[in-house]
Design a protein around this motif. Structure first.
Motif, PDB file in Angstrom:
ATOM      1  N   SER A   1      17.149 -33.575  57.809  1.00  0.00           N
ATOM      2  CA  SER A   1      14.828 -33.753  57.292  1.00  0.00           C
ATOM      3  C   SER A   1      14.667 -32.465  57.829  1.00  0.00           C
ATOM      4  O   SER A   1      13.376 -32.181  56.993  1.00  0.00           O
ATOM      5  CB  SER A   1      14.778 -34.896  58.503  1.00  0.00           C
ATOM      6  OG  SER A   1      14.250 -34.850  58.489  1.00  0.00           O
TER       7      SER A   1
ATOM      8  N   ALA B   1      15.411 -36.226  46.172  1.00  0.00           N
ATOM      9  CA  ALA B   1      16.234 -35.474  46.354  1.00  0.00           C
ATOM     10  C   ALA B   1      17.647 -36.528  46.476  1.00  0.00           C
ATOM     11  O   ALA B   1      17.448 -37.751  45.273  1.00  0.00           O
ATOM     12  CB  ALA B   1      15.787 -36.435  48.518  1.00  0.00           C
TER      13      ALA B   1
ATOM     14  N   ASP C   1      11.358 -39.724  55.260  1.00  0.00           N
ATOM     15  CA  ASP C   1      10.695 -39.307  54.757  1.00  0.00           C
ATOM     16  C   ASP C   1       9.577 -39.150  54.580  1.00  0.00           C
ATOM     17  O   ASP C   1       8.525 -38.730  54.367  1.00  0.00           O
ATOM     18  CB  ASP C   1      11.382 -37.425  55.270  1.00  0.00           C
ATOM     19  CG  ASP C   1      11.554 -37.388  56.369  1.00  0.00           C
ATOM     20  OD1 ASP C   1      12.075 -38.793  57.437  1.00  0.00           O
ATOM     21  OD2 ASP C   1      13.255 -37.008  56.164  1.00  0.00           O
TER      22      ASP C   1
ATOM     23  N   LEU D   1      15.965 -39.190  54.926  1.00  0.00           N
ATOM     24  CA  LEU D   1      15.233 -38.713  53.802  1.00  0.00           C
ATOM     25  C   LEU D   1      14.200 -39.641  53.128  1.00  0.00           C
ATOM     26  O   LEU D   1      12.840 -39.291  52.762  1.00  0.00           O
ATOM     27  CB  LEU D   1      16.213 -38.163  52.595  1.00  0.00           C
ATOM     28  CG  LEU D   1      16.355 -36.124  52.977  1.00  0.00           C
ATOM     29  CD1 LEU D   1      17.801 -35.927  51.593  1.00  0.00           C
ATOM     30  CD2 LEU D   1      15.533 -35.308  53.927  1.00  0.00           C
TER      31      LEU D   1
ATOM     32  N   ALA E   1      14.916 -29.540  55.616  1.00  0.00           N
ATOM     33  CA  ALA E   1      14.016 -30.411  53.688  1.00  0.00           C
ATOM     34  C   ALA E   1      12.944 -30.148  53.520  1.00  0.00           C
ATOM     35  O   ALA E   1      12.085 -30.350  52.819  1.00  0.00           O
ATOM     36  CB  ALA E   1      14.872 -31.501  54.136  1.00  0.00           C
TER      37      ALA E   1
ATOM     38  N   VAL F   1      15.096 -41.076  46.468  1.00  0.00           N
ATOM     39  CA  VAL F   1      16.738 -40.650  46.747  1.00  0.00           C
ATOM     40  C   VAL F   1      17.763 -40.680  45.983  1.00  0.00           C
ATOM     41  O   VAL F   1      17.741 -42.453  46.038  1.00  0.00           O
ATOM     42  CB  VAL F   1      16.451 -40.766  48.095  1.00  0.00           C
ATOM     43  CG1 VAL F   1      18.672 -40.722  48.341  1.00  0.00           C
ATOM     44  CG2 VAL F   1      16.388 -40.577  49.724  1.00  0.00           C
TER      45      VAL F   1
END
Length: 265
Positions: free
Chosen positions: A241, A9, A29, A26, A244, A33
């Protein structure tokens, strides 16, 4: 069964507030990133990147300073992200500014500056993310930052800001229509007042422009919420979240309200 590859991401405007919360969520998750902000925010970005790496063994993060209103800086940022991480699966075009001015009091220079960052910046990030995701051929998620003022622009001190957030809605719909056949979804979040430094700035402007007391602006907004309170950055991060995630594959072209019922659409 082979292990599913880690997704990558990129979050712009990540040094503070909503962008910071999104980047951390993220990472939690399971995504690697890459984070962006302007060069003056490098220390904050570096600290955030270290925090992301500490979330789990093998979690990766990288820092990319760029002004999203400048195409060559955006192009270079995307090239660096792909070179560092090997691809891009989720793009969060979160970077933006607010100018607290009436419609009649806004100058052309102020109008051009906020549109360059909020609207052109979103357009550029969507476009470069789309190019990369099409090239990869594995779909993707593109998500932008609109606002409650992108649904209802009636606010005497945020005229130009409202215009940019309506623009994000249109850009989001147009990009979704074009990128859907590549299994790329494009959506936006439309927050109400969220407890960030931007909200604090709006409160200070209300004190200066309207002789309000400290905290009056936040209370004025929360009093208009069905739930009776304003939001936190983590609230927006939770919505992002989901957008995505794999589960959100059938949602695209939407600008989703998340404002405690301040405005319902």
């Amino acid at each position: 069964m082979s292990e599913k590859p880690t997704r990558i991401a990129l979050v712009t405007g990540a040094a503070q507030g909503i962008g910071r919360a999104i980047a951390l969520r993220l990472a939690k998750d399971g995504l690697d990133v890459a984070i962006n902000d302007i060069a003056s925010k490098l220390d904050e970005l570096t600290a955030l990147s270290n925090e992301i790496k500490a979330i789990g063994t093998g979690r990766k993060s990288s820092v990319h300073t760029a002004d999203v209103s400048q195409e060559m800086e955006v192009k270079k940022m995307f090239e660096e992200v792909v070179e560092t991480h090997g691809g891009l699966d989720v793009m969060i075009a979160n970077a933006g500014i607010a100018i607290s001015k009436s419609f009649m009091g806004t100058t052309v220079e102020e109008w051009d500056r906020i549109f360059a960052i909020n609207a052109r910046g979103t357009f550029l990030c969507y476009q470069y993310a789309g190019k990369q995701m099409i090239q990869q051929g594995r779909g993707g998620r593109i998500i932008g930052a609109s606002s409650v003022l992108g649904k209802n622009g009636v606010n005497q001190d945020l005229a130009a800001y409202a215009g940019t957030k309506f623009a994000v809605r249109g850009i989001t719909q147009a990009a979704a229509g074009e990128l859907g056949r590549h299994k790329i979804t494009v959506n936006a979040y439309a927050p109400g007042l969220i407890n960030t430094s931007m909200a604090q700035g709006l409160d200070e402007n209300a004190q200066k422009n309207h002789n309000w007391q400290p905290g009056d602006f936040a209370k004025w907004v929360s009093d208009r919420s069905i739930l009776g309170y304003n939001g936190q950055p983590e609230d927006i991060a939770g919505l992002v979240s989901y957008l995505a995630s794999d589960e959100a594959h059938f949602i695209t072209g939407q600008t989703i309200c998340i404002n405690g019922g301040t405005y319902c659409d």
